[in-house]
Scaffold this motif. Structure first.
Motif, PDB file in Angstrom:
ATOM      1  N   PHE A 143      32.563  46.225  42.995  1.00 52.83           N
ATOM      2  CA  PHE A 143      33.802  46.202  43.775  1.00 52.83           C
ATOM      3  C   PHE A 143      34.919  45.967  42.779  1.00 52.83           C
ATOM      4  CE2 PHE A 143      32.294  41.863  43.523  1.00 52.83           C
ATOM      5  CZ  PHE A 143      33.442  41.121  43.249  1.00 52.83           C
ATOM      6  N   SER A 144      36.133  46.211  43.197  1.00 54.41           N
ATOM      7  CA  SER A 144      37.230  46.100  42.241  1.00 54.41           C
ATOM      8  C   SER A 144      38.483  45.535  42.916  1.00 54.41           C
ATOM      9  CB  SER A 144      37.485  47.488  41.653  1.00 54.41           C
ATOM     10  OG  SER A 144      38.775  47.576  41.146  1.00 54.41           O
ATOM     11  N   LEU A 145      38.761  44.259  42.609  1.00 54.81           N
ATOM     12  CA  LEU A 145      39.979  43.610  43.111  1.00 54.81           C
ATOM     13  C   LEU A 145      40.774  43.099  41.921  1.00 54.81           C
ATOM     14  CD1 LEU A 145      38.485  41.401  46.002  1.00 54.81           C
ATOM     15  CD2 LEU A 145      39.469  43.677  46.217  1.00 54.81           C
ATOM     16  N   SER A 146      41.937  42.499  42.166  1.00 58.00           N
ATOM     17  CA  SER A 146      42.712  41.876  41.085  1.00 58.00           C
ATOM     18  C   SER A 146      42.917  40.415  41.413  1.00 58.00           C
ATOM     19  CB  SER A 146      44.086  42.532  40.971  1.00 58.00           C
ATOM     20  OG  SER A 146      43.939  43.897  40.707  1.00 58.00           O
ATOM     21  N   ASP A 147      42.943  39.573  40.382  1.00 53.83           N
ATOM     22  CA  ASP A 147      43.209  38.158  40.622  1.00 53.83           C
ATOM     23  C   ASP A 147      44.703  37.876  40.497  1.00 53.83           C
ATOM     24  OD1 ASP A 147      43.860  37.856  37.946  1.00 53.83           O
ATOM     25  OD2 ASP A 147      42.068  36.714  37.416  1.00 53.83           O
ATOM     26  N   GLN A 148      45.075  36.604  40.617  1.00 52.61           N
ATOM     27  CA  GLN A 148      46.504  36.246  40.647  1.00 52.61           C
ATOM     28  C   GLN A 148      47.222  36.526  39.332  1.00 52.61           C
ATOM     29  OE1 GLN A 148      43.962  33.904  40.731  1.00 52.61           O
ATOM     30  NE2 GLN A 148      44.727  31.855  40.241  1.00 52.61           N
ATOM     31  N   ARG A 149      46.452  36.701  38.237  1.00 55.19           N
ATOM     32  CA  ARG A 149      47.096  37.025  36.961  1.00 55.19           C
ATOM     33  C   ARG A 149      47.030  38.513  36.656  1.00 55.19           C
ATOM     34  NH1 ARG A 149      47.532  31.855  36.150  1.00 55.19           N
ATOM     35  NH2 ARG A 149      45.666  30.569  36.159  1.00 55.19           N
ATOM     36  N   GLY A 150      46.593  39.277  37.657  1.00 54.05           N
ATOM     37  CA  GLY A 150      46.536  40.721  37.483  1.00 54.05           C
ATOM     38  C   GLY A 150      45.292  41.208  36.754  1.00 54.05           C
TER      39      GLY A 150
END
Lengths: 218, 163
Positions: free
Chosen positions: A56-63
């Motif tokens: 899966f592919s998401l982004s965290d709060q730092r991008g």
């Protein structure tokens, strides 16, 4: 009379033996938890067998990418919500903060991470997500993506999120799965803690799981 | 008679703050607090215990506050593993009964805070009841569930009762 009873007893014994044998055959398949071995307190939380997660592919709060790789090598507590949720989400985040602080003090050095996944990409972005999760604990991870990316993750965890419109439409609410998912260091869904969340009960059950896992129940 | 006095004193004895009560003490609100939220939170939640000391049932039908864009009454529910918030048109408090607004249940949804509220701040919230009674209740901002045996004292909210 006596013969009838004997036949009945014989049939009952046969049926019971078949059921027991069948159950034993199913349970002895590799990779399955042996029900007799599962500590009683875990029976509601533990999955019948760990479910390997897929890419899966998401982004965290730092991008940075938040993907399958980020789940490997540590225990992950994952909760799905949205930052404008006033009651359930902060309540759960406070429970997660409590679990994190207990684990941080544990001398056994249990590697773990806590992830809040926003199912509200329309209103949540890395910036407000970061301020939100770091308020509870500076080490917490906030992750999100577009609806298609989110679905890749939610589908494999059986997590649901549904937008509920209340007037005016800008103030919509989201009904969402509120269990805390526990993912093992091999990136497999291992257990799910269902609400209402009691911090002490989750910590105790996590420790039982941790020992159970170390005993070879991987 | 003695029992009555005991009941009225009960919250004080327990150390629970009585934050507002109507003139006739038909409605008493205790332990009113807002949970501190992350500084950018788009909404917060208010909790309290509403006690009905009268012989007839009372209903909370609305709420407003100058510190927030909008206040609505909601109840969180867990259904089939899903958490949902249901808007409540009214919350009925039975005669001599009470209703607790607490995390994971009834709460005031405080939308669009006009300024960031931090623990220790106080913020007034108007509660509107079915019979026209209005109470201004001072809510205290706290980080988490209140600790028992905290502050004492009775504080009367301004009463705009139309009776």
């Amino acid at each position: 009379m006596g013969r009838n009873i004997r036949v009945t007893v014989l049939f009952t014994v046969l049926i019971v033996a078949t059921v027991i044998l069948g159950a034993w055959l199913i349970q002895s398949l590799p990779g399955r938890h042996q029900p007799a071995d599962i500590p009683l307190r875990l029976q509601d939380a533990l999955l019948p067998e760990p479910r390997p997660m897929t890419a899966f592919s998401l982004s965290d709060q730092r991008g940075r990418a938040f993907d399958l790789e980020r789940l490997k090598g540590k225990w992950t507590f994952m909760f799905f919500g949205y930052t404008s949720c006033p009651d359930i989400c902060p309540t759960t985040m406070l429970v997660m903060r409590e679990i994190a602080s207990v684990l941080a003090r544990d001398p056994r050095d249990i590697d773990s991470q806590f992830v809040f996944v926003s199912v509200d990409p329309q209103r949540d972005n890395p910036e407000n997500l970061g301020r939100y999760v770091e308020y509870f604990n500076p080490h917490f991870v906030g992750a999100t993506g577009d609806s298609a990316q989110l679905e890749v993750l939610t589908r494999q965890l059986n997590v649901m999120a549904m937008r509920i419109e209340e007037s005016p439409s800008t103030n919509y609410l989201i009904s969402h799965t509120s269990s805390i998912m526990l993912i093992d260091p091999k990136a497999r869904l291992y257990a799910a803690f269902s609400p209402p969340h009691d911090r002490t009960s989750i910590i105790e059950r996590f420790y039982i799981i941790h020992n159970y896992y170390k005993e070879g129940n991987q | 008679m003695k029992l009555r006095a005991m009941l009225v004193l009960f919250p004080v004895v327990l150390g629970l703050p009585v934050v507002a009560s109507s003139k006739e003490s038909a409605i008493v609100v205790q332990d009113a607090w807002i949970r501190e939220a992350p500084p950018n939170a788009a909404s917060m939640a208010g909790y309290m215990i509403i006690e009905n000391r009268s012989d007839k049932s009372q209903s909370l039908v609305g709420s407003s506050a100058t510190a927030f864009g909008k206040v609505t009454i909601h109840r969180s529910e867990h259904e089939g593993g899903m958490a949902r918030m249901k808007h409540q048109k009214k919350v009925v408090i039975a005669p001599h009964g009470s209703v607790a607004f607490k995390p994971g249940g009834y709460h005031l949804m405080l939308m669009k805070p006009k300024k960031s509220l931090r623990a220790g701040d106080r913020s007034p919230i108007e509660l509107i009841f079915g019979d026209g009674l209005q109470l201004t209740v001072m809510f205290e901002v706290r980080k988490d569930m209140p600790m028992k045996g905290g502050e004492h004292g009775i504080q009367h909210g301004s009463d705009h009762s139309q009776h």
